[in-house]
Design an enzyme around this catalytic site. Sequence first.
Site: not given
Length: 352
Positions: A151, A224
């Site tokens: 992330d 995403h």
Amino acid sequence: MPKDTPESQSVCNTVTRSAIFIVATLVDGENNADTVRAWCADIAALVRSVGKRVPSGNLSCVCGFGSKAWDTLFGAPRPAGLHPFREVGEGERRAVGTPGDILLHIRADQMDLCFDLATQLVGRLGEAIAVVDEVHGFRYFDMRSMVGFVDGTENPEGREAADFTLIGDEDPEFTGGSYVLVQKYLHDMAGWNALSVETQERIIGRTKLSDIELDEAVKPSSSHSSLTTLVENGEEVKILRDNMPFGRPGMGEFGTYFIGYARSPRPIEQMLENMFVGRPPGNYDRLLDYSRAVTGGLFFLPSATLLEALAERAPQSNAACAGQQPVAPSPAEPRHDGSLNIGSLKGTSQYE
């Protein structure tokens, strides 16, 4: 940097091993507002006092205020981009807005530092606030999210991080400030883990093991990474993410606390529009088939310099000193019953 440039809060600090996120609402009453204003001058000293005991712990705290709370506590002038959280999406795929007047983002490499600082900060506020959400986050292996992918890979760094997150001349009274949008996501890990790695990679847009972005020829436009990439005038517009996993395995709770910083709410809100509605509409982020947003809030972070000065700035005295009319109310907040409605998608759209 000019000497008169306000010192920013710890927005651009490096990612730490632990974090505590606290969202609270202001309890009605002028005495409570006075307590919060006075507390603004204490925050930096409390961070120093707790952090000094473990200098290597990288303790920091960022404090922000919601739209309604800003008017109640400080009045005019108000930050140009501050407004209530704007809900997007519909049905089961919805970015909901939930109650929140004050946000604390506490970071350190040791949870005990976060815990002690949170205790001190909340303790000083006493009954002036009601905590409506508290999340203890942790670093997951090599910067992984709860769904197993690295992330924050595309976070801006160094000078670029400041350029994308800190307000400049566009709102001179709030130079050095920032905006932060937070959401608490809960994941259907059984459903997610039932997918093949290749399917997961196409949903995220990156390889799972090596964190390499998929080639544009094979990366779906609904991935995403595709939907959260913004380009204006040929240049990518970035935000700074400091997301943290959290969870309670015994309760079947597995989540990600999303927190994004930017010098304007607009790019973060556009990313949410792309994710929840789609770009074009209908081409939404398939990660949302396995992740559900259960909270949402937008906050303004004054510079550290202004945060301390706000201790002396009540709305009525501010308007009187400026010879102005009392501050106009901010746009209507979403209607809520005072609870976060965790586990539901209850909320009122800001577009209705």
